[in-house]
Design a protein around this motif. Structure first.
Motif, PDB file in Angstrom:
ATOM      1  N   LEU C 227      19.259  10.777  17.413  1.00  6.95           N
ATOM      2  CA  LEU C 227      20.714  10.902  16.819  1.00  6.95           C
ATOM      3  C   LEU C 227      21.680  11.738  16.315  1.00  6.95           C
ATOM      4  CD1 LEU C 227      20.978   8.435  20.413  1.00  6.95           C
ATOM      5  CD2 LEU C 227      20.393  10.357  20.770  1.00  6.95           C
ATOM      6  N   LYS C 228      21.746  10.755  15.566  1.00  7.95           N
ATOM      7  CA  LYS C 228      22.338  11.431  14.521  1.00  7.95           C
ATOM      8  C   LYS C 228      21.532  12.595  13.829  1.00  7.95           C
ATOM      9  CE  LYS C 228      21.053  10.329   9.687  1.00  7.95           C
ATOM     10  NZ  LYS C 228      21.102   8.660   8.916  1.00  7.95           N
ATOM     11  N   PHE C 229      20.467  12.918  13.737  1.00  6.73           N
ATOM     12  CA  PHE C 229      20.090  13.955  13.022  1.00  6.73           C
ATOM     13  C   PHE C 229      20.044  15.629  14.011  1.00  6.73           C
ATOM     14  CE2 PHE C 229      17.034  12.001  10.350  1.00  6.73           C
ATOM     15  CZ  PHE C 229      18.725  12.015   9.414  1.00  6.73           C
ATOM     16  N   LYS C 230      20.354  14.969  15.699  1.00  5.70           N
ATOM     17  CA  LYS C 230      20.615  16.234  16.888  1.00  5.70           C
ATOM     18  C   LYS C 230      22.099  17.079  15.958  1.00  5.70           C
ATOM     19  CE  LYS C 230      20.649  15.536  21.655  1.00  5.70           C
ATOM     20  NZ  LYS C 230      20.583  14.645  21.930  1.00  5.70           N
ATOM     21  N   GLY C 231      22.740  15.849  15.058  1.00  6.58           N
ATOM     22  CA  GLY C 231      23.872  17.014  15.594  1.00  6.58           C
ATOM     23  C   GLY C 231      24.214  17.751  14.294  1.00  6.58           C
ATOM     24  N   GLN C 232      23.568  17.728  13.563  1.00  8.44           N
ATOM     25  CA  GLN C 232      23.362  17.887  11.609  1.00  8.44           C
ATOM     26  C   GLN C 232      23.199  19.601  12.381  1.00  8.44           C
ATOM     27  OE1 GLN C 232      21.861  15.604   9.180  1.00  8.44           O
ATOM     28  NE2 GLN C 232      23.904  15.169   9.387  1.00  8.44           N
ATOM     29  N   GLU C 233      23.644  20.186  10.810  1.00  7.26           N
ATOM     30  CA  GLU C 233      24.111  21.658  10.943  1.00  7.26           C
ATOM     31  C   GLU C 233      22.503  21.729  10.685  1.00  7.26           C
ATOM     32  OE1 GLU C 233      27.219  22.830   8.343  1.00  7.26           O
ATOM     33  OE2 GLU C 233      28.128  22.314   9.943  1.00  7.26           O
ATOM     34  N   PHE C 234      21.233  21.336  10.077  1.00  9.26           N
ATOM     35  CA  PHE C 234      19.871  22.510   9.569  1.00  9.26           C
ATOM     36  C   PHE C 234      19.527  22.672  10.587  1.00  9.26           C
ATOM     37  CE2 PHE C 234      19.383  17.365   8.024  1.00  9.26           C
ATOM     38  CZ  PHE C 234      18.402  17.731   9.022  1.00  9.26           C
ATOM     39  N   VAL C 235      19.653  21.327  11.791  1.00 11.78           N
ATOM     40  CA  VAL C 235      18.984  20.360  13.192  1.00 11.78           C
ATOM     41  C   VAL C 235      19.553  22.006  13.757  1.00 11.78           C
ATOM     42  CG1 VAL C 235      18.557  19.562  14.852  1.00 11.78           C
ATOM     43  CG2 VAL C 235      18.474  18.969  12.842  1.00 11.78           C
ATOM     44  N   LEU C 236      20.643  22.163  13.566  1.00  5.65           N
ATOM     45  CA  LEU C 236      20.963  23.594  14.417  1.00  5.65           C
ATOM     46  C   LEU C 236      20.602  24.648  14.711  1.00  5.65           C
ATOM     47  CD1 LEU C 236      25.010  22.099  15.016  1.00  5.65           C
ATOM     48  CD2 LEU C 236      23.396  22.049  16.681  1.00  5.65           C
ATOM     49  N   ALA C 237      20.726  24.794  12.775  1.00  6.37           N
ATOM     50  CA  ALA C 237      20.453  25.741  12.315  1.00  6.37           C
ATOM     51  C   ALA C 237      18.653  26.295  12.720  1.00  6.37           C
ATOM     52  CB  ALA C 237      20.010  25.722  10.599  1.00  6.37           C
ATOM     53  N   ALA C 238      17.831  25.562  12.769  1.00  5.83           N
ATOM     54  CA  ALA C 238      16.788  25.576  13.590  1.00  5.83           C
ATOM     55  C   ALA C 238      16.488  25.926  14.419  1.00  5.83           C
ATOM     56  CB  ALA C 238      15.813  23.830  12.975  1.00  5.83           C
ATOM     57  N   LYS C 239      17.476  25.137  15.368  1.00  2.85           N
ATOM     58  CA  LYS C 239      17.039  25.831  17.195  1.00  2.85           C
ATOM     59  C   LYS C 239      17.720  27.455  16.985  1.00  2.85           C
ATOM     60  CE  LYS C 239      18.174  21.798  19.781  1.00  2.85           C
ATOM     61  NZ  LYS C 239      19.462  20.662  20.058  1.00  2.85           N
ATOM     62  N   THR C 240      19.021  27.577  16.478  1.00  7.87           N
ATOM     63  CA  THR C 240      19.293  29.267  16.295  1.00  7.87           C
ATOM     64  C   THR C 240      18.276  30.274  15.575  1.00  7.87           C
ATOM     65  OG1 THR C 240      20.200  29.045  13.857  1.00  7.87           O
ATOM     66  CG2 THR C 240      21.860  28.104  15.808  1.00  7.87           C
ATOM     67  N   LEU C 241      17.690  29.773  14.746  1.00  5.69           N
ATOM     68  CA  LEU C 241      15.856  30.709  14.560  1.00  5.69           C
ATOM     69  C   LEU C 241      15.062  30.690  15.479  1.00  5.69           C
ATOM     70  CD1 LEU C 241      16.409  29.411  10.863  1.00  5.69           C
ATOM     71  CD2 LEU C 241      15.979  31.610  11.595  1.00  5.69           C
ATOM     72  N   GLY C 242      15.235  29.406  16.437  1.00  6.50           N
ATOM     73  CA  GLY C 242      14.148  29.598  17.902  1.00  6.50           C
ATOM     74  C   GLY C 242      13.162  29.104  17.451  1.00  6.50           C
ATOM     75  N   ALA C 243      13.279  27.880  16.485  1.00 11.25           N
ATOM     76  CA  ALA C 243      12.238  26.518  16.896  1.00 11.25           C
ATOM     77  C   ALA C 243      12.254  25.890  17.727  1.00 11.25           C
ATOM     78  CB  ALA C 243      12.859  25.545  15.348  1.00 11.25           C
ATOM     79  N   SER C 244      10.440  26.097  17.663  1.00 11.74           N
ATOM     80  CA  SER C 244      10.772  24.435  18.689  1.00 11.74           C
ATOM     81  C   SER C 244      10.957  23.452  18.785  1.00 11.74           C
ATOM     82  CB  SER C 244       8.741  24.765  18.814  1.00 11.74           C
ATOM     83  OG  SER C 244       8.338  24.534  18.187  1.00 11.74           O
ATOM     84  N   ASN C 245      11.010  22.823  19.908  1.00 11.96           N
ATOM     85  CA  ASN C 245      11.295  20.824  19.987  1.00 11.96           C
ATOM     86  C   ASN C 245      10.557  20.453  19.227  1.00 11.96           C
ATOM     87  OD1 ASN C 245      13.240  21.354  21.275  1.00 11.96           O
ATOM     88  ND2 ASN C 245      12.354  21.160  23.120  1.00 11.96           N
ATOM     89  N   GLY C 246       9.220  20.246  19.717  1.00 17.20           N
ATOM     90  CA  GLY C 246       8.295  19.661  18.418  1.00 17.20           C
ATOM     91  C   GLY C 246       7.941  20.244  17.085  1.00 17.20           C
ATOM     92  N   SER C 247       8.851  21.238  16.648  1.00 16.21           N
ATOM     93  CA  SER C 247       9.369  21.986  15.208  1.00 16.21           C
ATOM     94  C   SER C 247       9.577  20.981  14.467  1.00 16.21           C
ATOM     95  CB  SER C 247       8.452  22.927  14.983  1.00 16.21           C
ATOM     96  OG  SER C 247      10.064  23.369  14.376  1.00 16.21           O
ATOM     97  N   ILE C 248      11.197  20.775  15.094  1.00 19.14           N
ATOM     98  CA  ILE C 248      12.062  20.197  15.170  1.00 19.14           C
ATOM     99  C   ILE C 248      12.360  18.850  14.941  1.00 19.14           C
ATOM    100  CG2 ILE C 248      14.673  20.105  15.818  1.00 19.14           C
ATOM    101  CD1 ILE C 248      14.754  21.922  17.225  1.00 19.14           C
ATOM    102  N   ILE C 249      10.901  18.044  15.707  1.00 16.58           N
ATOM    103  CA  ILE C 249      11.214  16.790  15.700  1.00 16.58           C
ATOM    104  C   ILE C 249      10.188  16.722  14.365  1.00 16.58           C
ATOM    105  CG2 ILE C 249       9.757  14.296  16.438  1.00 16.58           C
ATOM    106  CD1 ILE C 249      10.494  15.562  19.577  1.00 16.58           C
ATOM    107  N   PHE C 250       9.565  17.190  14.214  1.00 12.89           N
ATOM    108  CA  PHE C 250       8.373  16.942  12.857  1.00 12.89           C
ATOM    109  C   PHE C 250       8.118  17.136  11.696  1.00 12.89           C
ATOM    110  CE2 PHE C 250       5.542  15.645  16.591  1.00 12.89           C
ATOM    111  CZ  PHE C 250       5.342  14.533  16.598  1.00 12.89           C
ATOM    112  N   LYS C 251       9.459  18.490  11.599  1.00  8.22           N
ATOM    113  CA  LYS C 251       9.345  18.834  10.110  1.00  8.22           C
ATOM    114  C   LYS C 251      10.518  18.979   9.701  1.00  8.22           C
ATOM    115  CE  LYS C 251       9.452  23.552   8.763  1.00  8.22           C
ATOM    116  NZ  LYS C 251       8.753  25.302   9.170  1.00  8.22           N
ATOM    117  N   HIS C 252      11.178  18.702  10.336  1.00  5.15           N
ATOM    118  CA  HIS C 252      12.771  18.445  10.887  1.00  5.15           C
ATOM    119  C   HIS C 252      13.706  17.180  10.434  1.00  5.15           C
ATOM    120  CE1 HIS C 252      13.949  22.886   9.330  1.00  5.15           C
ATOM    121  NE2 HIS C 252      13.071  23.585  10.872  1.00  5.15           N
ATOM    122  N   MET C 253      12.897  16.513  11.558  1.00 12.14           N
ATOM    123  CA  MET C 253      13.744  15.203  11.202  1.00 12.14           C
ATOM    124  C   MET C 253      12.867  14.119  11.138  1.00 12.14           C
ATOM    125  SD  MET C 253      15.201  15.268  15.571  1.00 12.14           S
ATOM    126  CE  MET C 253      16.510  15.350  15.666  1.00 12.14           C
TER     127      MET C 253
END
Lengths: 313, 361, 342
Positions: C227-253
């Protein structure tokens, strides 16, 4: 401003949080504006006025409660196939506010920058990928040795430039810069703004520049929109807005900026803004009206006439 | 006219011991604070401005910071040598501090009244009743409407700007001789910032306190400061009256700072920017710390640290460019414009020496 | 502040050349997260010492049963209840390794001489004449195995459950959190006892019993982090780059949660050891001839007055393991906690 092509049309955008509940927040409330190709559109306002939410809704980080965002005539929101989404993600990118939070601390700089390249398959080989990273690093004034470092080793300004490189990696057309300089030191702000301006010229980018520092916004923007409590209250070309602000909130905001000039500061008079001063009656419709060409103000019919008289003087 | 010095910082050197080694955060800082003036300290993050003021309050973390040498003289005492108990008597009474973030500098579980009363009861031995009356008075002073009701509320019932007013009320409760404000308006919106600055200037006149104002916003400096000290790389590189610093700056770093802000006239020209990044104080460069970013760098800058050169009685700058043998250099356009403006207004060098030039405010 | 008129040659004022790119150079050596953390752990003497002790214990748990000539399950009834006796140390009287026992009246006698046994049982023997040295290490092995397995499974379930619950959010999140609350609400002793009654005591059933309730705390911690990382800018940045949910969870979180996950696991290991010992002690643990530290304490407890060494040695072992794990976990928390980083 002759015959410019509209790149982005925002029509009646609404973003409500906790919709329908007691604590409903109308973060963005019926905001409409266009962004022309190749221009820098500034968006200013105080914290909580909805300027960042507007940016994030445009780029689909939030699903809009209502309204439309048309990019090149195509609706951004609404159902999209994966392919359409990816294409859209390439065209529109974002630069974030906090250089300390916007880079994943566990990734090397090369991997931070190459994330977009990987997602969109823009590199032919590993070597090509690294070459693109090096090139991007050099574009933003860093050098290739930095590619193998981790974010915590960089200063705020350097990190912000890495963030810009990451956005550029997918060769976007339109970049939303969400307060990109407000967390930086003065001497570094100029570096970043100069870089953004240079990139805009070289790559023919279009920016939506969100900030609360009005002097920088004035410097970089062609047109500026002022937001107050989720509504756009005034929109005008940058110089025009500073010379002839109509809306009392804009006037108050402009009068509050301290200038780095002690003599001017001694004589500066601050105006305060009281929303009640409009005295809107129930039967008045408060709309976004064009007072002079290209200069829009949120006002009632009565105020509109008054502003038009003012503008003649 | 002899002006009373309330605080004197002499050759202060402070280091932090970190995992990576010794960080020389403050490297020989000297300045004085006069009675009733506002001294602004500007500089970028890591320049040592906050460390300097925290050392005055003795708020540096004890486990890893060390005052290597130097004195902080206040009221005939050297604050660096005082025992904790003695320091507690000074803190909040003679010297008080306002922090950057009004959201975290109030205790969320305590009523406003109790937070204001605390220093009054502790330092001035006031009765509870008298302290409460004074608390209401103070809230009124800092411009909080309906103070009798607000005093019994909790911090979360106040907006950011209102909280900062409360923080100021607490800081001023004991009529301190020195008020240290560490970026007090950075977290606030411009319109609120303008109100708080007005309030601080107003109160300063009323209770005649000296203010050390830390900020990185030159606009704010121009608004509040009588004198300005510019810090870079753990040192003061230029110090002078506000007019001198803004209209006749001498140090290339100050030039860079001033011309990197767009004024309302600059439009299409590229902003002047200082290249590179601030020095790593883990390993400060030899000679002038600014040399690697200085477009006017000379050989001597890389060898020897510049001493302070006198520009006027109140204005000193540490740059070799002021040495008689140094070549004449042209400052950036934005600075030249300012110098012309300065001559134009007739406030020429030496015309308004501190504190005689105060009535303009 | 006076202009020092020292002698400076004029050519010193010639313009110098500084490579502007140099000012972007980073002087510090490049340290990644793990190197940086290791530097911090190293500063913590207690944690390093505990780590060394744990490594020794771990090695001994496997090597120990092999270096004694006796097997852990061979019963030599003639040699039952012999006290510890170690070559060389047997002549040092104040050490408890001389083979003597105390009678009820307080007089001492050497059990080996009286019973004419010519052997050295380093930790003594139990009432069936099995070598305690072999049994203690075998028991440590089993206890550690159970604890590691339980912690690992807790981690896997907890991390995925927490990540899914936090990332998807909304109604699913509420539903998944209610499930956790129900599980936490039932006293876990009851669940474990029922599980073991159903599954018959053994290593696997104990691991299952431990994990069935153990993963909830990890799930909660991970959910809070997500929940904390969900709002962090590096996660948002990955989203705007079009990263998939799996890659956001496993690569970023998840990589950013390694610290908390490791710490949580480190604290859950000693808990599992303790719980296993507790189960064995109340008779729900492993069955003969298998041994865990818990069963050894249980056996020793029955003969505590006459042969105290039978209980003391495994108890010391449990205490040592638990203290060491806690100290290491503590040291890791200080080292991995981002708030402590400067």
């Amino acid at each position: 401003m002759a015959e410019q092509k509209k790149l982005l049309e925002i029509k009646g955008l609404k973003q409500y949080f906790n919709e329908g509940k007691a604590n409903e927040v109308k973060a963005v409330d019926n905001v409409s504006f266009d962004i022309f190709k190749g221009e820098v559109m500034g968006l200013v306002g105080e914290s909580g006025c909805g300027k960042s939410t507007t940016g994030r809704t445009i780029i689909r980080l939030y699903d809009a409660t209502g309204g439309e965002v048309l990019y090149d005539g195509v609706d951004v929101h609404g159902r999209k196939s994966k392919k359409q989404l990816k294409e859209f993600n390439r065209k529109m990118q974002m630069i974030f506010q906090d250089p300390y939070a916007s880079l994943n601390p566990r990734l090397k700089i090369a991997d931070v920058i190459a994330e977009g390249i990987d997602i969109h398959g823009l590199a032919k080989s590993k070597e090509d990928r690294m070459n693109q990273v090096y090139e991007l690093l050099e574009t933003v004034g860093l050098n290739r040795e930095h590619a193998n470092r981790y974010p915590h080793e960089f200063s705020g300004g350097q990190r912000q430039r890495i963030g810009i490189a990451r956005a550029l990696a997918v060769q976007p057309e339109f970049i939303i810069a969400d307060e990109p300089i407000s967390a930086l030191d003065v001497s570094i702000q100029a570096q970043v703004v100069n870089l953004m301006k240079k990139l805009q010229k070289e790559k023919e980018l279009t920016y939506l520049f969100i900030a609360h520092d009005l002097s920088m916004v004035k410097y970089i923007s062609d047109r500026i929109g002022v937001m107050y409590f989720g509504k756009m209250v005034e929109l005008a070309p940058a110089d025009e807005l500073y010379r002839n602000p109509f809306h009392p909130y804009t006037q108050s905001l402009l009068s509050a900026i301290p200038a780095p000039d002690p003599i001017a500061e001694r004589t500066r008079r601050r105006k305060s803004y009281d929303p009640a001063s409009h005295n809107y009656q129930d039967n008045e419709s408060v709309e976004f009206r064009e007072v002079t060409p290209g200069h829009f103000v949120l006002c009632s019919e009565r105020e509109f006439k008054q502003y038009q008289v003012q503008s003649k003087h | 006219m002899v002006v009373e010095k309330v605080l004197q910082v002499k050759d202060l050197n402070i280091s932090f011991h970190t995992f990576s080694g010794e960080v020389k955060a403050i490297r020989g800082v000297n300045f004085e604070l006069f009675k009733g003036e506002t001294l602004a300290i500007v500089g970028e993050s890591g320049s040592g401005k906050s460390v300097t003021t925290k050392s005055i309050m003795r708020l540096l973390p004890e486990h890893n910071s060390e005052i290597k040498s130097g004195q902080i003289l206040f009221d005939g005492k050297d604050l660096t040598k005082l025992k904790d108990k003695e320091m507690q008597k000074i803190r909040g009474k003679d010297i008080s501090m306002i922090f950057q973030d009004p959201m975290t500098s109030l205790n969320p579980t305590m009523k406003i009244a109790n937070q204001i009363m605390e220093p009054l009861i502790k330092h001035q031995n006031m009765s509870k009743h008298a302290a409460k009356e004074r608390a209401v008075e103070l809230l009124k002073l800092v411009g909080i409407p309906k103070p009798e009701i607000r005093v019994n509320q909790y911090p979360h019932q106040f907006s950011g700007g209102m909280r900062q007013r409360v923080v100021i009320a607490i800081a001023l409760a004991c009529n301190p001789k020195i008020l240290i404000a560490d970026e007090p308006t950075t977290a606030l919106d411009v319109t609120i910032q303008a109100q708080i600055l007005e309030l601080m200037k107003d109160l300063q006149k009323k209770i005649d306190t000296s203010i050390i104002f830390i900020t990185h916003d030159l606009g704010v400096v121009a608004n509040v400061a009588d004198r300005v000290a510019v810090m870079y790389g753990g040192k003061i590189v230029e110090i002078g009256t506000a007019d001198e610093i803004f209209y006749n700056p001498q140090h290339p770093y100050t030039w860079g700072l001033i011309s990197s802000m767009p004024d309302m006239e600059t439009d299409d020209e590229e902003l002047f920017s200082i290249p590179g990044t601030p020095p790593d104080l883990l390993d400060p460069p030899k000679g002038d710390a600014f040399a690697p970013r200085n477009p006017y760098v000379m050989k001597i800058d890389l060898e020897q640290e510049p001493p302070f050169f006198k520009v006027s009685d109140t204005h000193y700058a540490a740059t070799w460019l002021l040495h008689p043998d140094a070549p004449k250099v042209e400052p950036p356009d934005a600075v030249k414009r300012r110098q012309n403006q300065y001559v134009g207004t007739g406030v020429g060098v030496g015309a308004g020496t501190f504190p005689g030039n105060k009535e303009g405010k | 502040m006076i202009n020092k008129e020292t002698l400076i040659s004029k050519d010193m004022f010639a313009p110098a050349h500084v490579d502007p790119s140099k000012s972007e150079k980073i002087a510090k050596p490049s340290l990644n997260f793990w190197q940086d953390s290791w530097l911090r752990v190293r500063k913590n003497k207690g944690a390093v010492f505990s780590l060394v002790v744990l490594v020794i214990l771990l090695v001994m748990a496997f090597v120990g049963p092999m270096i004694t000539p006796y097997s852990y399950d061979t019963q030599t009834t003639k040699h039952n209840n012999l006290p510890p006796r170690i070559q060389g140390l047997e002549n040092v009287h104040w050490l408890p390794f001389d083979g003597t026992l105390t009678r009820r009246d307080g007089s001492e006698y050497n059990a080996y001489e009286v019973r004419k046994v010519d052997a050295y049982y380093w930790f003594g023997t139990d009432n069936l004449g099995r070598d305690l040295f072999a049994r203690v290490w075998k028991g440590t092995q089993v206890s550690l195995l159970i604890a590691f397995m339980a912690a690992l499974i807790d981690m896997l379930i907890g991390v995925s459950y927490g990540a899914i619950s936090g990332y998807i959010g909304g109604k699913l999140d509420s539903f998944m959190q209610r499930i956790i609350e129900v599980i936490v609400g039932i006293p876990n002793l009851i669940v474990v006892v029922l599980m073991i009654l159903v599954l018959k005591p053994g290593i696997i059933p104990i691991i299952i019993a431990l994990t069935i309730t153990g993963w909830t705390s990890m799930a909660r911690v991970v959910r809070a982090q997500v929940l904390k990382f969900k709002g962090q800018e590096f996660v948002l940045a990955a989203k705007t780059l079009g990263a998939s949910n799996g890659s956001i969870i496993f690569k970023h979180m998840i990589p950013n949660m390694f610290g908390v996950i490791i710490i949580n696991t480190m604290f859950s290991i000693p808990n599992a050891i303790f719980f296993e010992a507790f189960l064995s002690f109340i008779g729900l643990g492993l069955q003969e001839p298998n041994a865990s530290l818990g069963t050894l304490v249980n056996d020793g407890f029955k003969a505590m007055i006459a042969f105290p060494y039978q209980m003391i040695i495994p108890s010391v072992m449990i205490a040592l393991i638990m203290v060491c794990f806690n100290l290491v976990a503590d040291g890791l928390r200080d080292a991995l906690d981002p708030k402590m980083r400067d």
